[in-house]
Design a protein around this motif. Structure first.
Motif, PDB file in Angstrom:
ATOM      1  N   GLY A 107     -52.239  26.489  29.781  1.00  0.00           N
ATOM      2  CA  GLY A 107     -52.812  25.578  28.804  1.00  0.00           C
ATOM      3  C   GLY A 107     -51.776  24.785  28.036  1.00  0.00           C
ATOM      4  N   ILE A 108     -50.610  24.600  28.634  1.00  0.00           N
ATOM      5  CA  ILE A 108     -49.552  23.829  27.976  1.00  0.00           C
ATOM      6  C   ILE A 108     -49.968  22.360  27.905  1.00  0.00           C
ATOM      7  CG2 ILE A 108     -47.118  23.133  28.099  1.00  0.00           C
ATOM      8  CD1 ILE A 108     -46.593  25.727  29.654  1.00  0.00           C
ATOM      9  N   THR A 109     -49.676  21.741  26.794  1.00  0.00           N
ATOM     10  CA  THR A 109     -49.974  20.318  26.616  1.00  0.00           C
ATOM     11  C   THR A 109     -48.741  19.502  26.277  1.00  0.00           C
ATOM     12  OG1 THR A 109     -50.501  20.665  24.270  1.00  0.00           O
ATOM     13  CG2 THR A 109     -52.332  20.787  25.850  1.00  0.00           C
ATOM     14  N   HIS A 110     -47.719  20.166  25.715  1.00  0.00           N
ATOM     15  CA  HIS A 110     -46.525  19.466  25.255  1.00  0.00           C
ATOM     16  C   HIS A 110     -45.271  20.139  25.811  1.00  0.00           C
ATOM     17  CE1 HIS A 110     -49.354  17.815  22.365  1.00  0.00           C
ATOM     18  NE2 HIS A 110     -48.432  16.971  21.941  1.00  0.00           N
ATOM     19  N   LEU A 111     -44.404  19.340  26.385  1.00  0.00           N
ATOM     20  CA  LEU A 111     -43.078  19.815  26.780  1.00  0.00           C
ATOM     21  C   LEU A 111     -42.037  19.476  25.725  1.00  0.00           C
ATOM     22  CD1 LEU A 111     -43.138  18.830  30.557  1.00  0.00           C
ATOM     23  CD2 LEU A 111     -43.235  21.148  29.612  1.00  0.00           C
ATOM     24  N   SER A 112     -42.416  18.690  24.737  1.00  0.00           N
ATOM     25  CA  SER A 112     -41.489  18.301  23.679  1.00  0.00           C
ATOM     26  C   SER A 112     -42.267  17.903  22.443  1.00  0.00           C
ATOM     27  CB  SER A 112     -40.614  17.130  24.125  1.00  0.00           C
ATOM     28  OG  SER A 112     -41.379  15.931  24.183  1.00  0.00           O
ATOM     29  N   GLU A 113     -41.566  17.819  21.331  1.00  0.00           N
ATOM     30  CA  GLU A 113     -42.177  17.370  20.087  1.00  0.00           C
ATOM     31  C   GLU A 113     -42.639  15.920  20.200  1.00  0.00           C
ATOM     32  OE1 GLU A 113     -41.170  18.046  15.392  1.00  0.00           O
ATOM     33  OE2 GLU A 113     -39.570  17.233  16.646  1.00  0.00           O
ATOM     34  N   GLY A 114     -41.965  15.161  21.047  1.00  0.00           N
ATOM     35  CA  GLY A 114     -42.326  13.772  21.233  1.00  0.00           C
ATOM     36  C   GLY A 114     -43.557  13.549  22.087  1.00  0.00           C
ATOM     37  N   GLY A 115     -44.127  14.623  22.650  1.00  0.00           N
ATOM     38  CA  GLY A 115     -45.373  14.512  23.390  1.00  0.00           C
ATOM     39  C   GLY A 115     -45.236  14.447  24.894  1.00  0.00           C
ATOM     40  N   HIS A 116     -44.057  14.660  25.430  1.00  0.00           N
ATOM     41  CA  HIS A 116     -43.905  14.673  26.884  1.00  0.00           C
ATOM     42  C   HIS A 116     -44.808  15.735  27.503  1.00  0.00           C
ATOM     43  CE1 HIS A 116     -39.614  12.905  26.301  1.00  0.00           C
ATOM     44  NE2 HIS A 116     -40.522  11.953  26.379  1.00  0.00           N
ATOM     45  N   ASP A 117     -45.434  15.405  28.619  1.00  0.00           N
ATOM     46  CA  ASP A 117     -46.347  16.329  29.268  1.00  0.00           C
ATOM     47  C   ASP A 117     -46.022  16.441  30.751  1.00  0.00           C
ATOM     48  OD1 ASP A 117     -47.216  13.910  30.300  1.00  0.00           O
ATOM     49  OD2 ASP A 117     -49.172  13.959  29.301  1.00  0.00           O
ATOM     50  N   LEU A 118     -46.905  17.051  31.500  1.00  0.00           N
ATOM     51  CA  LEU A 118     -46.653  17.295  32.911  1.00  0.00           C
ATOM     52  C   LEU A 118     -46.528  15.989  33.701  1.00  0.00           C
ATOM     53  CD1 LEU A 118     -46.386  19.537  35.078  1.00  0.00           C
ATOM     54  CD2 LEU A 118     -48.858  19.330  35.423  1.00  0.00           C
ATOM     55  N   ALA A 119     -47.376  15.026  33.388  1.00  0.00           N
ATOM     56  CA  ALA A 119     -47.303  13.751  34.095  1.00  0.00           C
ATOM     57  C   ALA A 119     -45.968  13.059  33.856  1.00  0.00           C
ATOM     58  CB  ALA A 119     -48.454  12.846  33.658  1.00  0.00           C
ATOM     59  N   TRP A 120     -45.491  13.119  32.612  1.00  0.00           N
ATOM     60  CA  TRP A 120     -44.175  12.548  32.302  1.00  0.00           C
ATOM     61  C   TRP A 120     -43.095  13.269  33.090  1.00  0.00           C
ATOM     62  CZ3 TRP A 120     -40.087  15.264  30.244  1.00  0.00           C
ATOM     63  CH2 TRP A 120     -38.945  14.525  29.915  1.00  0.00           C
ATOM     64  N   PHE A 121     -43.148  14.585  33.120  1.00  0.00           N
ATOM     65  CA  PHE A 121     -42.137  15.380  33.830  1.00  0.00           C
ATOM     66  C   PHE A 121     -42.118  14.997  35.307  1.00  0.00           C
ATOM     67  CE2 PHE A 121     -40.784  19.925  35.127  1.00  0.00           C
ATOM     68  CZ  PHE A 121     -39.444  19.580  35.089  1.00  0.00           C
TER      69      PHE A 121
END
Length: 604
Positions: free
Chosen positions: A582-596
Motif C-alpha cells: 500500500g505504498i503511495t510515496h517514495l519521497s516527501e516530494g510525492g514520487h511514486d511507482l510510476a515515477w520510479f
C-alpha cells in the motif's frame, strides 16, 4: 473499542482463568475517569487473550482472598485495596505506580494496585502497560503483539514499579505511529491530541499550527506569502519589503508587529481552551530580516535568533497570567540554531532545537556533529524547556536504506544528558514503506519512554520475533550498511541520492545476498514472508537505480546474481510488493511507482 468501553459501568471486571479454581479480578470503580476505564479494559483484553478466557463485567466488589487475585485500576480502586495516597502525590501527568507490595505500599494480600496521580491524564494507562510488560507482553507493531504463556498456576508475578518519564513530549510522525492511534498510545507516544479516553496528549493550537507559523499568526488565510493587506499597511513588518509574493520572514524587532501577534495569540487561545502549546516560529526559509533594528539585535546577541526570541519572550510574558498552562514554542532551526548570548527564554517558552544539518550516520556525539554539540550545550545552559526536532529518514528516498538504526538510542540519551524535555522524530510520514520503519517506530517508542533501556537489545528482540528465521539475515543487512557508513566516512544528511558514496558496489551486492537468504529462510511462510518482502524493498530500490554497476561488480568477481535475472523482472517484484504494502510515496516530494519506472526505463 468505544462500544466496549461504554459498557464498563460495573465496579469490577472479572477474568475467570482456565486454570482450576484460581481467578484474576480487574477492579475499576464505576466512578472512575474514562481513561481509567480504558486502562482496565486494555488489561482485560490482553489478559483474556493470554488466558483464553472471556471477560464479563459484573457488579461486585474486589475480593482479594485466596485463590483470587485482584488488580485494582485507578484512584478509587487502588485506595480500596489499601494503596497509600502519599505514593501517588508526586507522579505528575504521566507517572504511575504498579505494585503488590504490602509492606511499603500498603496493598492488601493478593491485590495489585495500578494508578497514576488523581486526575492525571495518562499515568494509570501507562501503569497498565507497565504491568503487561512485566508479564512479557510486547506491542511490536499495530498487528504484531507478543503474548506470554499463562502464568504458572494462574499466579501473577510480584510487581513493584514506580516511574515518572524523563520526557514530557514524545512524538513520532512516521506512518505506522501516526495512522494507528491505539498502538501509538501503547508505545507511550503523546505528541498529538488523542481523545481523552486514551489519555489525550500535547495540543498545539491550530491555528496557527505546528510549525513555521509566522504568516499564519497574522492572518487565518495566510499561505506562503505575506497577507496582502498587512503587507501594504505595515510593510516594515515584512522581509523583503519590495515583493508581496515572496515567502520571506518577519522583522521581529518591530514592537507594533509583536503587539499585533500577541493580540492574535490571545484570540486563538481563547477559542482553543484545550491547547497547551502555541507555535510562534520562523517560516521555512533562510531569508531573515536585514533591517537595522533586527541586525542590531543580532549583533548584540551573536545569533540571528535574537530578534525572534525577544519577541517570543514578550508574547509569552503577555499570555502567562491568562493562560498559565500554555507554553510558546519557537524554533532554533538553521540560521536561528545558535543560542543567544544575552536573552534567555522565559520559563513558559519552549525552544525546539532542530538537527537538520547533522550527520545521522554517526551518533550526535561523533566529531562530525561537533557544531551541533556546541549548540546543544549552549541551549542547555539558557533554556529551561528544550524540545528537539530530529530526523530519522531520507526524505528524498523514503524506502532507501537509511542506516541510523544503531544511533537512535544513543542520540535520545544525548538529548536527555543535555536536559531536553521533549523529542519529535520526523520520519516517513506520507505512507507505509519507509526503510525498516516497523523497527524504528518500535525502537523510538521504547527509547523515548525509557532512555536508559538497552537499544541494541531492543533491536535484537524485535528482529527475532518479527522476522523469525530471517532475523539473522536482516541483522546482517543492518551491519553491512552500518559498516559501509563508517568505512566510507559518508556524512549522512536527511536527504541524499542513490549515488551516495556509502552505497559501494560490494555493499549493495552483499545486502542483496542477505535478503536472498532471508527470503530462503522463511520460504512462503504466510506470517514472515510479507515482512521480509516489505523490508527487502530498500535494497531492491537501491540496486534497481544502480543495476549496471552492481551487476558488473558481480560479474567481475564471478559472483552469483542474488536478484531476479533481469532489471525488468526485479522491478516487477518491487512493484508487486509496493502495491501489496500500500505504498503511495517514495519521497516527501510525492514520487511514486510510476515515477520510479520512468526513471529506470526512460522512453524517448
Amino acid at each position: 473499542m468505544m462500544e466496549t468501553l461504554l459498557r464498563i459501568t460495573a465496579v469490577c471486571v472479572v477474568v475467570v482463568a482456565s486454570f482450576g479454581a484460581s481467578a484474576i479480578q480487574i477492579y475499576v470503580d464505576s466512578r472512575s475517569s474514562s481513561v481509567e476505564l480504558y486502562a482496565a479494559q486494555e488489561l482485560a483484553d490482553v489478559l483474556s487473550t493470554i488466558l483464553k478466557t472471556k471477560i464479563e463485567p459484573v457488579n461486585n466488589t474486589c475480593v482479594a482472598s485466596d485463590p483470587e487475585q485482584c488488580v485494582a485500576v485507578g484512584t478509587i480502586a487502588t485506595r480500596a485495596v489499601g494503596l497509600k495516597d502519599a505514593l501517588v502525590e508526586s507522579l505528575g501527568l504521566e507517572g504511575y505506580i504498579a505494585t503488590n507490595n504490602g509492606t511499603s505500599a500498603g496493598v492488601q494480600k493478593n491485590a495489585y494496585a495500578i494508578t497514576g496521580k488523581p486526575g492525571a491524564p495518562r499515568g494509570t494507562l501507562y501503569g497498565a502497560y507497565a504491568f503487561l510488560s512485566e508479564l512479557g507482553v510486547r506491542f511490536y507493531n499495530p498487528n504484531v503483539t507478543q503474548l506470554p504463556p499463562s502464568p504458572a498456576g494462574g499466579i501473577l508475578p510480584s510487581v513493584d514499579l514506580t516511574k515518572i518519564p524523563s520526557l514530557e513530549y514524545r512524538s513520532n510522525n512516521e506512518y505506522v505511529a501516526s495512522s494507528n492511534m491505539d498502538w501509538a498510545v501503547r508505545m507511550h507516544y503523546n505528541g498529538v491530541p488523542y481523545p481523552d479516553q486514551v489519555g489525550g496528549g500535547v495540543v498545539y493550537a491550530e491555528p496557527p499550527g505546528f510549525v513555521h507559523t509566522s504568516y499564519k499568526l497574522l492572518s487565518d488565510d495566510a499561505a506562503e506569502r505575506p497577507p496582502a493587506d498587512l503587507f501594504k499597511s505595515n510593510n516594515e513588518w515584512f522581509w523583503p519589503h519590495d515583493d508581496p509574493n515572496t515567502y520571506g520572514q518577519l522583522c521581529w524587532s518591530n514592537a507594533s508587529l509583536v503587539d499585533f501577534i500577541l493580540g492574535r495569540v490571545k484570540t486563538m487561545l481563547r477559542q482553543q481552551p484545550q491547547a497547551t502549546i502555541i507555535s510562534v516560529s520562523q517560516n521555512d526559509n533562510q531569508n531573515y530580516c536585514k533591517d537595522p533594528g533586527d541586525m542590531a539585535i543580532i549583533q548584540e546577541e551573536g545569533s540571528p535568533i535574537g530578534p525572534l526570541l525577544r519577541a517570543v519572550n514578550t508574547i509569552a510574558a503577555g499570555i502567562k497570567d491568562e493562560f498559565p498552562n500554555v507554553a510558546v514554542d519557537t524554533l532554533a532551526y538553521q540560521y536561528t540554531r545558535p543560542a543567544p548570548q544575552i536573552t534567555k527564554p522565559l520559563p513558559n517558552v519552549i525552544i525546539r532545537l532542530c538537527s537538520i544539518e547533522c550527520n545521522f550516520g554517526a551518533p550526535l556525539t561523533d566529531e562530525t556533529n561537533a557544531a551541533f554539540q556546541v549548540d546543544m550545550k549552549n541551549w542547555s545552559r539558557v533554556s529551561q524547556r528544550t524540545y528537539i526536532w530530529n530526523y530519522v529518514t531520507n526524505f528524498g528516498n523514503f524506502v532507501m536504506p537509511f542506516p541510523n538504526w544503531f544511533n537512535i538510542g544513543p542520540n535520545i540519551r544525548f538529548f536527555l544528558d543535555h536536559g531536553v524535555k521533549g523529542i519529535f522524530e520526523e520520519g516517513a510520514y506520507e505512507g507505509p514503506g519507509g526503510d525498516l520503519n516497523e523497527l524504528k517506530d518500535y525502537l523510538m517508542g521504547r527509547m523515548l519512554w525509557d532512555p536508559s533501556a538497552d537499544a541494541d537489545a531492543i533491536i535484537a528482540d524485535f528482529l527475532d520475533y518479527y522476522y523469525g528465521d530471517a532475523a539473522p539475515f536482516i541483522a546482517e543487512y543492518m551491519q553491512t550498511m552500518t559498516g559501509a557508513v563508517k568505512a566510507t566516512g559518508y556524512y549522512m544528511h536527511e536527504n541524499f541520492s542513490p549515488t551516495a558514496d556509502l552505497y559501494t558496489n560490494d555493499t549493495m551486492y552483499d545486502c542483496a545476498v542477505s535478503f536472498q537468504r532471508a527470503v530462503q529462510a522463511v520460504g512462503n511462510d504466510a506470517t514472515f514472508r510479507p515482512r521480509v518482502d516489505r523490508t527487502k524493498l530498500a535494497v531492491y530500490y537501491l540496486v534497481l537505480w544502480r543495476w549496471d554497476d552492481v551487476q558488473a561488480f558481480a560479474q567481475s568477481h564471478a559472483l552469483p546474481w542474488p536478484l531476479e535475472a533481469t532489471k525488468t523482472e526485479s522491478f516487477a517484484e518491487f512493484s508487486r510488493v509496493y502495491n501489496a504494502t500500500g505504498i503511495t510515496h517514495l519521497s516527501e516530494g510525492g514520487h511514486d511507482l510510476a515515477w520510479f519506472k520512468s526513471q529506470l526505463f526512460p522512453t524517448h
